[in-house]
Design a protein around this motif. Sequence first.
Motif, PDB file in Angstrom:
ATOM      1  N   ALA A 260      -4.854   1.629  -2.543  1.00 36.31           N
ATOM      2  CA  ALA A 260      -3.824   2.593  -2.935  1.00 36.31           C
ATOM      3  C   ALA A 260      -3.769   2.664  -4.450  1.00 36.31           C
ATOM      4  CB  ALA A 260      -2.471   2.190  -2.376  1.00 36.31           C
ATOM      5  N   ILE A 261      -3.466   3.853  -4.950  1.00 36.22           N
ATOM      6  CA  ILE A 261      -3.264   4.054  -6.388  1.00 36.22           C
ATOM      7  C   ILE A 261      -2.258   5.183  -6.548  1.00 36.22           C
ATOM      8  CG2 ILE A 261      -5.250   5.606  -6.579  1.00 36.22           C
ATOM      9  CD1 ILE A 261      -5.687   4.395  -9.435  1.00 36.22           C
ATOM     10  N   SER A 262      -1.380   5.037  -7.507  1.00 38.93           N
ATOM     11  CA  SER A 262      -0.386   6.076  -7.748  1.00 38.93           C
ATOM     12  C   SER A 262      -1.018   7.223  -8.530  1.00 38.93           C
ATOM     13  CB  SER A 262       0.796   5.504  -8.520  1.00 38.93           C
ATOM     14  OG  SER A 262       0.401   5.111  -9.820  1.00 38.93           O
ATOM     15  N   SER A 263      -0.413   8.389  -8.450  1.00 39.82           N
ATOM     16  CA  SER A 263      -0.902   9.543  -9.216  1.00 39.82           C
ATOM     17  C   SER A 263      -0.848   9.247 -10.707  1.00 39.82           C
ATOM     18  CB  SER A 263      -0.073  10.784  -8.905  1.00 39.82           C
ATOM     19  OG  SER A 263      -0.271  11.166  -7.568  1.00 39.82           O
ATOM     20  N   ALA A 264       0.224   8.565 -11.136  1.00 44.52           N
ATOM     21  CA  ALA A 264       0.354   8.201 -12.546  1.00 44.52           C
ATOM     22  C   ALA A 264      -0.752   7.227 -12.956  1.00 44.52           C
ATOM     23  CB  ALA A 264       1.728   7.584 -12.807  1.00 44.52           C
ATOM     24  N   GLY A 265      -1.143   6.338 -12.047  1.00 45.90           N
ATOM     25  CA  GLY A 265      -2.240   5.416 -12.315  1.00 45.90           C
ATOM     26  C   GLY A 265      -3.550   6.161 -12.510  1.00 45.90           C
ATOM     27  N   CYS A 266      -3.792   7.148 -11.660  1.00 43.72           N
ATOM     28  CA  CYS A 266      -5.007   7.962 -11.794  1.00 43.72           C
ATOM     29  C   CYS A 266      -5.021   8.703 -13.123  1.00 43.72           C
ATOM     30  CB  CYS A 266      -5.106   8.956 -10.636  1.00 43.72           C
ATOM     31  SG  CYS A 266      -5.678   8.227  -9.102  1.00 43.72           S
ATOM     32  N   ASP A 267      -3.874   9.267 -13.505  1.00 43.29           N
ATOM     33  CA  ASP A 267      -3.782   9.998 -14.768  1.00 43.29           C
ATOM     34  C   ASP A 267      -4.062   9.081 -15.957  1.00 43.29           C
ATOM     35  OD1 ASP A 267      -3.134  12.275 -13.332  1.00 43.29           O
ATOM     36  OD2 ASP A 267      -0.974  12.122 -13.736  1.00 43.29           O
TER      37      ASP A 267
ATOM     38  N   SER B 266       0.831  -1.201   0.000  1.00 47.19           N
ATOM     39  CA  SER B 266       0.000   0.000   0.000  1.00 47.19           C
ATOM     40  C   SER B 266       0.869   1.255   0.000  1.00 47.19           C
ATOM     41  CB  SER B 266      -0.928  -0.008   1.215  1.00 47.19           C
ATOM     42  OG  SER B 266      -1.677   1.177   1.267  1.00 47.19           O
ATOM     43  N   GLY B 267       1.854   1.300   0.867  1.00 47.85           N
ATOM     44  CA  GLY B 267       2.758   2.447   0.920  1.00 47.85           C
ATOM     45  C   GLY B 267       3.572   2.594  -0.346  1.00 47.85           C
ATOM     46  N   THR B 268       4.024   1.482  -0.888  1.00 48.15           N
ATOM     47  CA  THR B 268       4.821   1.509  -2.115  1.00 48.15           C
ATOM     48  C   THR B 268       4.008   2.035  -3.284  1.00 48.15           C
ATOM     49  OG1 THR B 268       6.147  -0.342  -1.323  1.00 48.15           O
ATOM     50  CG2 THR B 268       6.180   0.079  -3.692  1.00 48.15           C
ATOM     51  N   VAL B 269       2.794   1.543  -3.440  1.00 44.98           N
ATOM     52  CA  VAL B 269       1.929   1.976  -4.539  1.00 44.98           C
ATOM     53  C   VAL B 269       1.602   3.460  -4.413  1.00 44.98           C
ATOM     54  CG1 VAL B 269      -0.401   1.737  -5.511  1.00 44.98           C
ATOM     55  CG2 VAL B 269       0.971  -0.288  -5.027  1.00 44.98           C
ATOM     56  N   SER B 270       1.325   3.928  -3.216  1.00 43.10           N
ATOM     57  CA  SER B 270       0.978   5.343  -3.010  1.00 43.10           C
ATOM     58  C   SER B 270       2.101   6.277  -3.436  1.00 43.10           C
ATOM     59  CB  SER B 270       0.653   5.598  -1.538  1.00 43.10           C
ATOM     60  OG  SER B 270      -0.477   4.863  -1.162  1.00 43.10           O
ATOM     61  N   ARG B 271       3.349   5.838  -3.266  1.00 40.33           N
ATOM     62  CA  ARG B 271       4.501   6.677  -3.589  1.00 40.33           C
ATOM     63  C   ARG B 271       5.089   6.414  -4.968  1.00 40.33           C
ATOM     64  NH1 ARG B 271       5.392   4.715   1.477  1.00 40.33           N
ATOM     65  NH2 ARG B 271       6.961   3.258   0.718  1.00 40.33           N
ATOM     66  N   ALA B 272       4.583   5.430  -5.690  1.00 38.98           N
ATOM     67  CA  ALA B 272       5.174   5.001  -6.953  1.00 38.98           C
ATOM     68  C   ALA B 272       5.047   6.044  -8.054  1.00 38.98           C
ATOM     69  CB  ALA B 272       4.530   3.695  -7.413  1.00 38.98           C
ATOM     70  N   ALA B 273       6.076   6.112  -8.878  1.00 38.36           N
ATOM     71  CA  ALA B 273       6.045   6.978 -10.059  1.00 38.36           C
ATOM     72  C   ALA B 273       5.339   6.276 -11.218  1.00 38.36           C
ATOM     73  CB  ALA B 273       7.469   7.360 -10.464  1.00 38.36           C
ATOM     74  N   GLU B 274       5.266   4.942 -11.153  1.00 42.58           N
ATOM     75  CA  GLU B 274       4.639   4.153 -12.208  1.00 42.58           C
ATOM     76  C   GLU B 274       3.132   4.066 -11.980  1.00 42.58           C
ATOM     77  OE1 GLU B 274       8.713   3.232 -11.468  1.00 42.58           O
ATOM     78  OE2 GLU B 274       7.011   2.921 -10.147  1.00 42.58           O
TER      79      GLU B 274
END
Length: 151
Positions: A52-59, A31-39
């Motif tokens: 959890a979802i990364s910002s790049a995932g949302c985009d 969860s922490g890793t995904v939240s901070r991921a650039a991918e």
Amino acid sequence: MAHVELSISEVFVPAGGTPTEQESDNFGQWSGTVSRAAEPCLLIDADTTVVAISSAGCDLLGLGAPEDVIGRPLLEGGLRLVDFTASPSELTEQETDKIPPLLALLSGRLARGLLRVQGPGADAGTTVDAISTPVLTDGEVAGSLTFFSAV
């Protein structure tokens, strides 16, 4: 001539029944890793709720900001999946059960597939490659982790 030296040492094996640190909180670490991921990546729990979802995932998936999606069911958080026909229509429930994040969760195995994600507009959609793996806690499937890439 190159010279290579190898050494063999004993393998550390924890005592039986003693969980390693990674196993004891595997889901929380992801969860922490995904939240901070650039991918572009996503973590859902066994109830298909987005943990959890990364910002790049949302985009990439056209979902807005991570805080708008976290805590909501994956398919009710604004994710609009459409078929690959010339005039795209939304996938049926039977078809959405086969998308990689849900398939990995239900089967307990790796899953990969292409998704067509339609953004907020009326565009034809973006094709996304999704690779999902089940995430285990205490030997049981607790969720799935998915990495995405645009095709």
